[in-house]
Motif scaffolding. Structure first.
Motif, PDB file in Angstrom:
ATOM      1  N   ASP A 187      49.304  30.616  12.049  1.00 56.43           N
ATOM      2  CA  ASP A 187      50.338  29.754  12.409  1.00 56.43           C
ATOM      3  C   ASP A 187      51.680  29.690  14.143  1.00 56.43           C
ATOM      4  O   ASP A 187      51.924  29.606  13.959  1.00 56.43           O
ATOM      5  CB  ASP A 187      51.402  29.056  10.905  1.00 56.43           C
ATOM      6  CG  ASP A 187      50.437  29.466  10.004  1.00 56.43           C
ATOM      7  OD1 ASP A 187      49.906  27.940   9.968  1.00 56.43           O
ATOM      8  OD2 ASP A 187      51.003  29.570   8.928  1.00 56.43           O
ATOM      9  N   GLY A 188      50.270  29.987  15.032  1.00 60.37           N
ATOM     10  CA  GLY A 188      50.658  30.812  16.067  1.00 60.37           C
ATOM     11  C   GLY A 188      52.105  31.913  15.759  1.00 60.37           C
ATOM     12  O   GLY A 188      52.519  32.224  17.300  1.00 60.37           O
ATOM     13  N   VAL A 189      51.952  32.668  14.723  1.00 65.07           N
ATOM     14  CA  VAL A 189      52.756  33.590  14.957  1.00 65.07           C
ATOM     15  C   VAL A 189      51.150  35.044  14.864  1.00 65.07           C
ATOM     16  O   VAL A 189      50.646  35.479  14.511  1.00 65.07           O
ATOM     17  CB  VAL A 189      53.294  34.163  12.987  1.00 65.07           C
ATOM     18  CG1 VAL A 189      53.663  35.247  13.413  1.00 65.07           C
ATOM     19  CG2 VAL A 189      54.077  33.370  13.518  1.00 65.07           C
ATOM     20  N   ALA A 190      51.552  36.199  15.512  1.00 67.31           N
ATOM     21  CA  ALA A 190      51.668  37.689  15.986  1.00 67.31           C
ATOM     22  C   ALA A 190      51.925  38.965  15.631  1.00 67.31           C
ATOM     23  O   ALA A 190      53.121  38.798  16.495  1.00 67.31           O
ATOM     24  CB  ALA A 190      49.909  37.755  16.995  1.00 67.31           C
ATOM     25  N   LEU A 191      52.336  39.355  14.742  1.00 67.73           N
ATOM     26  CA  LEU A 191      53.377  40.810  14.354  1.00 67.73           C
ATOM     27  C   LEU A 191      51.904  41.670  14.659  1.00 67.73           C
ATOM     28  O   LEU A 191      51.199  41.773  13.809  1.00 67.73           O
ATOM     29  CB  LEU A 191      53.917  40.462  13.112  1.00 67.73           C
ATOM     30  CG  LEU A 191      54.620  39.667  13.053  1.00 67.73           C
ATOM     31  CD1 LEU A 191      55.502  39.079  11.488  1.00 67.73           C
ATOM     32  CD2 LEU A 191      55.996  38.582  13.748  1.00 67.73           C
ATOM     33  N   THR A 197      55.556  59.167   5.967  1.00 70.51           N
ATOM     34  CA  THR A 197      55.528  57.813   6.939  1.00 70.51           C
ATOM     35  C   THR A 197      55.327  57.032   5.146  1.00 70.51           C
ATOM     36  O   THR A 197      54.449  56.842   4.457  1.00 70.51           O
ATOM     37  CB  THR A 197      54.540  57.630   7.768  1.00 70.51           C
ATOM     38  OG1 THR A 197      53.245  57.423   6.824  1.00 70.51           O
ATOM     39  CG2 THR A 197      54.911  58.972   8.718  1.00 70.51           C
ATOM     40  N   VAL A 198      56.084  55.932   5.657  1.00 69.54           N
ATOM     41  CA  VAL A 198      56.116  54.705   4.699  1.00 69.54           C
ATOM     42  C   VAL A 198      56.319  53.242   5.482  1.00 69.54           C
ATOM     43  O   VAL A 198      57.717  52.763   6.297  1.00 69.54           O
ATOM     44  CB  VAL A 198      56.770  54.983   3.211  1.00 69.54           C
ATOM     45  CG1 VAL A 198      56.414  53.280   2.861  1.00 69.54           C
ATOM     46  CG2 VAL A 198      56.571  56.080   2.399  1.00 69.54           C
ATOM     47  N   GLY A 199      55.426  52.267   4.886  1.00 68.62           N
ATOM     48  CA  GLY A 199      55.736  50.489   6.434  1.00 68.62           C
ATOM     49  C   GLY A 199      55.780  51.743   7.917  1.00 68.62           C
ATOM     50  O   GLY A 199      55.433  52.386   8.333  1.00 68.62           O
ATOM     51  N   MET A 200      55.391  50.093   8.333  1.00 67.29           N
ATOM     52  CA  MET A 200      55.020  50.233   9.824  1.00 67.29           C
ATOM     53  C   MET A 200      56.065  49.438  10.550  1.00 67.29           C
ATOM     54  O   MET A 200      56.943  48.190  10.280  1.00 67.29           O
ATOM     55  CB  MET A 200      53.872  49.524  10.080  1.00 67.29           C
ATOM     56  CG  MET A 200      52.737  50.200   8.945  1.00 67.29           C
ATOM     57  SD  MET A 200      52.089  51.642  10.477  1.00 67.29           S
ATOM     58  CE  MET A 200      51.598  50.942  11.704  1.00 67.29           C
ATOM     59  N   ASN A 201      56.309  50.506  12.071  1.00 68.00           N
ATOM     60  CA  ASN A 201      57.378  49.146  12.652  1.00 68.00           C
ATOM     61  C   ASN A 201      55.973  47.997  13.847  1.00 68.00           C
ATOM     62  O   ASN A 201      55.181  48.795  13.376  1.00 68.00           O
ATOM     63  CB  ASN A 201      58.484  50.282  13.714  1.00 68.00           C
ATOM     64  CG  ASN A 201      58.808  51.351  12.849  1.00 68.00           C
ATOM     65  OD1 ASN A 201      60.147  50.541  13.156  1.00 68.00           O
ATOM     66  ND2 ASN A 201      58.390  52.400  13.157  1.00 68.00           N
ATOM     67  N   VAL A 202      57.087  46.882  13.383  1.00 66.11           N
ATOM     68  CA  VAL A 202      56.589  45.977  13.925  1.00 66.11           C
ATOM     69  C   VAL A 202      57.511  44.948  15.037  1.00 66.11           C
ATOM     70  O   VAL A 202      58.237  45.621  15.422  1.00 66.11           O
ATOM     71  CB  VAL A 202      56.264  45.027  12.951  1.00 66.11           C
ATOM     72  CG1 VAL A 202      55.508  43.457  13.395  1.00 66.11           C
ATOM     73  CG2 VAL A 202      55.053  45.357  11.739  1.00 66.11           C
TER      74      VAL A 202
END
Length: 281
Positions: free
Chosen positions: A207-211, A254-259
């Motif tokens: 939908d036009g989004v890129a993270l 580490t847990v999770g990702m910085n975006v």
């Protein structure tokens, strides 16, 4: 296919989060209801940022939108009202967050007294100025520029629900209580991917989004703090250390990702929205 299951803003760094059904993507994070994620921050009198790491009582300082103000509540305190409109006449204050130094807008004496009482140490409240840009390091972004406000380093933190489920299974096996997602303070939670699959996703897109996930999130002791009470408890890092030490981060857990937001700035993302999880390899 990943599905957004939760969107959370933290209007005041290291204070309680605010779940929202939808949010606007900005180059420096999420925005909703006329405010941005980590738009306010508590600092020492010398301008050094404060967090739950040293002051776990910050967890129970809870902001919410009330008309044209941010209403801030804490146990035993009369609520504080902060105007959402910027004060063009606010005094500037030099502040430090990790290695970054920026000019912020001081929120005045009433806010300073309120937060000093709520936290139990002399401090001041500052707000990110709209004319300031705090660029993120491009070391992890392949040279793609991004920015953030008062987050630790990158504009959005994403965690897969399955990653927390996996940890909680291990905690239960060890005779420990499961943890809620708010212990890890993500902005964006997704379902529909395997445990820790977010580590290997090159882009969440649609939908036009890129993270783009760019950097694993090294965990500090904050997940040990009960976000409902501000009271530290057992630290899950001992369990996580057995399987989440990350060689890319010099062995840090580490847990999770910085975006970062690569496409879709100005677009709205919503709870229930689906995004393709495009693996990086």
């Amino acid at each position: 296919m990943a599905t957004i299951s939760e969107l959370v803003l933290y209007p005041i760094k290291s204070c309680a989060g605010l779940s929202v059904p939808e949010a606007m993507l900005c180059i420096d994070g999420l925005a909703a209801h006329g405010m941005y994620d980590r738009e306010w921050m508590v600092v020492t009198q010398d301008g050094l940022f404060l967090t739950q790491r040293e002051h776990p009582r910050m967890a129970v300082i809870a902001p919410r939108i009330d008309g044209d103000t941010l209403l801030v509540e804490a146990p035993g305190m009369t609520p504080l009202r902060l105007p959402l409109a910027h004060d063009a006449g606010a005094a500037s204050r030099a502040v430090q967050i990790w290695d970054d130094h920026v000019l912020a807008a001081d929120c005045g004496e009433a806010a300073a007294l309120w937060f000093s009482g709520a936290i139990g140490t002399p401090c001041r409240l500052v707000r990110f100025r709209p004319d300031v840009v705090r660029p993120t390091s491009t070391k992890w972004t392949n040279g793609i520029p991004a920015a953030t406000r008062f987050s630790d380093g990158y504009p959005i933190l994403l965690i897969g629900q399955s990653s927390l489920d996996d940890l909680n299974t291990r905690l239960l096996r060890a005779g420990r209580a499961p943890l809620p997602m708010n212990r890890f303070r993500p902005n964006l939670v997704v379902t529909g991917i395997d445990a820790f699959e977010e580590d290997f996703v090159g882009a969440f897109a649609g939908d036009g989004v890129a993270l783009h996930p760019v950097k694993p999130c090294a965990r500090c002791p904050i997940p040990s703090i009960d976000q409902a009470t501000g009271i530290p408890g057992p630290d899950p890092l001992d369990i996580l250390q057995a399987y989440r030490a990350n060689a890319r981060m010099d062995g840090a857990v580490t847990v999770g990702m910085n975006v970062i937001v690569v496409d879709g700035i100005g677009h709205t993302v919503r709870v229930g929205q689906q995004l393709d999880a495009e693996l990086a390899f």
